[in-house]
Design a protein around this motif. Sequence first.
Motif, mmCIF file in Angstrom:
data_model
loop_
_atom_site.group_PDB
_atom_site.id
_atom_site.type_symbol
_atom_site.label_atom_id
_atom_site.label_comp_id
_atom_site.label_asym_id
_atom_site.label_seq_id
_atom_site.Cartn_x
_atom_site.Cartn_y
_atom_site.Cartn_z
ATOM 1 N N LEU A 44 0.818 -1.209 0.000
ATOM 2 C CA LEU A 44 0.000 0.000 0.000
ATOM 3 C C LEU A 44 0.853 1.260 0.000
ATOM 4 O O LEU A 44 0.616 2.191 -0.790
ATOM 5 N N ASN A 45 1.837 1.281 0.879
ATOM 6 C CA ASN A 45 2.601 2.517 1.062
ATOM 7 C C ASN A 45 3.706 2.694 0.037
ATOM 8 O O ASN A 45 3.785 3.724 -0.637
ATOM 9 N N GLU A 46 4.556 1.683 -0.116
ATOM 10 C CA GLU A 46 5.734 1.839 -0.965
ATOM 11 C C GLU A 46 5.439 1.568 -2.442
ATOM 12 O O GLU A 46 5.956 2.261 -3.315
ATOM 13 N N GLU A 49 1.913 3.822 -3.169
ATOM 14 C CA GLU A 49 2.051 5.205 -2.687
ATOM 15 C C GLU A 49 0.795 5.722 -1.985
ATOM 16 O O GLU A 49 0.395 6.876 -2.148
ATOM 17 N N ILE A 50 0.163 4.832 -1.207
ATOM 18 C CA ILE A 50 -0.973 5.238 -0.382
ATOM 19 C C ILE A 50 -0.416 5.891 0.868
ATOM 20 O O ILE A 50 0.315 5.266 1.637
ATOM 21 N N LEU A 118 -12.394 -3.452 7.651
ATOM 22 C CA LEU A 118 -12.578 -2.101 7.106
ATOM 23 C C LEU A 118 -11.210 -1.504 6.823
ATOM 24 O O LEU A 118 -10.317 -1.557 7.668
ATOM 25 N N LEU A 119 -11.065 -0.951 5.635
ATOM 26 C CA LEU A 119 -9.832 -0.253 5.277
ATOM 27 C C LEU A 119 -10.171 1.213 4.973
ATOM 28 O O LEU A 119 -10.915 1.512 4.047
ATOM 29 N N PHE A 120 -9.639 2.118 5.806
ATOM 30 C CA PHE A 120 -9.814 3.557 5.606
ATOM 31 C C PHE A 120 -8.590 4.087 4.869
ATOM 32 O O PHE A 120 -7.449 3.790 5.264
ATOM 33 N N LEU A 121 -8.818 4.889 3.834
ATOM 34 C CA LEU A 121 -7.725 5.387 3.004
ATOM 35 C C LEU A 121 -7.787 6.909 2.872
ATOM 36 O O LEU A 121 -8.882 7.490 2.778
ATOM 37 N N ALA A 122 -6.593 7.527 2.822
ATOM 38 C CA ALA A 122 -6.522 8.977 2.595
ATOM 39 C C ALA A 122 -5.204 9.313 1.903
ATOM 40 O O ALA A 122 -4.167 8.685 2.158
ATOM 41 N N ASP A 123 -5.258 10.297 0.998
ATOM 42 C CA ASP A 123 -4.034 10.798 0.378
ATOM 43 C C ASP A 123 -3.382 11.813 1.311
ATOM 44 O O ASP A 123 -4.079 12.509 2.062
ATOM 45 N N PRO A 124 -2.063 11.927 1.274
ATOM 46 C CA PRO A 124 -1.414 12.994 2.054
ATOM 47 C C PRO A 124 -1.854 14.354 1.545
ATOM 48 O O PRO A 124 -2.193 14.521 0.372
ATOM 49 N N LYS A 127 -0.355 15.924 -1.645
ATOM 50 C CA LYS A 127 -0.417 15.157 -2.879
ATOM 51 C C LYS A 127 -1.032 15.985 -4.006
ATOM 52 O O LYS A 127 -2.091 16.591 -3.859
ATOM 53 N N ILE A 128 -0.345 16.029 -5.177
ATOM 54 C CA ILE A 128 -0.818 16.747 -6.353
ATOM 55 C C ILE A 128 -0.959 15.746 -7.500
ATOM 56 O O ILE A 128 -0.122 14.864 -7.676
ATOM 57 N N GLY A 129 -1.971 15.886 -8.277
ATOM 58 C CA GLY A 129 -2.168 14.989 -9.411
ATOM 59 C C GLY A 129 -3.217 13.934 -9.108
ATOM 60 O O GLY A 129 -3.983 14.046 -8.147
ATOM 61 N N ILE A 130 -3.248 12.896 -9.931
ATOM 62 C CA ILE A 130 -4.239 11.834 -9.772
ATOM 63 C C ILE A 130 -3.976 11.064 -8.470
ATOM 64 O O ILE A 130 -2.838 10.651 -8.203
ATOM 65 N N SER A 131 -5.011 10.893 -7.699
ATOM 66 C CA SER A 131 -4.877 10.159 -6.436
ATOM 67 C C SER A 131 -4.549 8.689 -6.711
ATOM 68 O O SER A 131 -5.249 8.030 -7.493
#
Length: 406
Positions: A44-46, A49-50, A118-124, A127-131
Motif C-alpha cells: 500500500l505505502n511503498e 504510494e498510499i 474495514l480499510l480507511f484510506l486517505a491521500d497525504p 499530494k498533487i495529481g491523480i490520487s
Amino acid sequence: MKASRLAKNLEICSFKIQRIKEISEAINDNLETNKLLDLFKVFLNEKLEIGQFVFYSCANKEWELLSDFGIKGTPDLKDFKFYNTFKDIQIGDYQIPGVTTTFEVLIPVFHHKKLLSLLFLADPEEKIGISPIIKHLNFIQSLTNLVSVAIVNKRLHIEEIEKERLNRELELAAEMQSSLIPEGNFSNKYLKLNAYYQPHNLIGGDYYDYFIDESRVVFCMADVSGKGISAAIFMSNFQAKLHSLLKNTDLRLAELVEILHSEIDQVSKGDRFITLFIAEYNFDTHLLEYVNAGHNPPMCLHDNEILLLERGTTGLGMVEKLPKVRVGSQVVRKNDVIICYTDGITETQSENGDWFGEERLMDILKKRGNCGAPIKINSEIINQTKSFQGKMADHDDFALLTICFN
C-alpha cells in the motif's frame, strides 16, 4: 503515444498481478499474520504510494486494529454498526476517534454477508495529481479482500486446532472419569445392583459408587453443583477422599459425612457444594442406615409402599458449619427395592415444557419393582424419560443406581 500508454498499462497490470501472486504465495506458505500485514503495508505505502490508511478486522465479535500508516493519533474505533450498512466502496469524509486524519475512501470487506474488515484510506495533504487511491482502487479492494479472508481463515484454523486439543483433553478426562466409576452390575446372595450414568457432555459432575465386603455394602449417589471439567475434577477429589475414608477407617456414617463436609468446605471455599446420599446395608442384620445430605430422596419400595429416604442434613459445602447429621434407618426385607437418582432424571423436560417429575418415577417403581431385576427397572426408567423428552436436548447429567434385595 498509444504504444507508450499501452506499455504503461501493461506494466501496471503486470505489477498488480505480481503483487497478487506474492500475497497468494505468502498465504499458501502460511506466513504469520504479522508478516502478512507487513507485506500488505509495503504494497500500500511503498508500491502503491498510499499515504495514509487504517486497517481493522473483526475477531470474536470484537474489532481489532491490524495496521495503520501515516496518521496522527491512535485509532479507537469501537462502534462499527454504522459501517454494516455499507456493502461496497464508499467515497466521502470519514473520521476515526483518536485520529485527526479525514479519510476519503472506505473499503468494507464482507464474507457471507458478515463484515470482516474495514480499510480507511486517505491521500497525504501535499499530494498533487491523480490520487493513487482512485487510480488503484479496484486493485486495493481485491488485495484487501484477499488479505482479510486469509487472516480470518488463519484465525479459524488456530481456533479449530485449539478446539481439537480441548476435545481430545475432554475425551481423555472422560476416559479417566469412566475408569473411576465402578462397574454397572453386581450381584451376590444378598442383593442385585445395576447402575447407569450418562454425562450431559463428555464428562460430568454426577457420581455413583458402591463398596462391598463380607458383611456389608456401602453405596452412594452424589451431584456436584455446576457442570463440565471443573465439576468433574471436584467430584473426582471427593471420590478419592471417600474411598480413602472407607478403606482406612471404621467411621460411622454421621462421622464420615461430617469429615467429607469439612474437606469440601476447605477446598471449595463456598464456591461449590455436593448433594450426597450414602447408605450402609448390613448383610446379617438386614438393617439399612443412611444419610441424605441435600440430595433427591431415593425411593424405597417396601411392602408395596414407597418410602422416601430423606433423613440427614444439608448439602455438603453449602454452609460452613454442617447442621446436626441425622441418620435414617430401615429394616430391609426380601424383594425391597431402592432407586437412587440425580435430578437430571426428574428434571427431564418434554417438548411442552413439563417435568418428568417424581410421580412418574414412583409409578415405574410400583409397576416394575417386583420384577427382581434392577437392570429392567433402570431400562424402563431410561426408556420412559427418553420417550417423554421427545426431541428436547439433554440438559443435565443422568445417573441411576437401583438395588433389589434378595
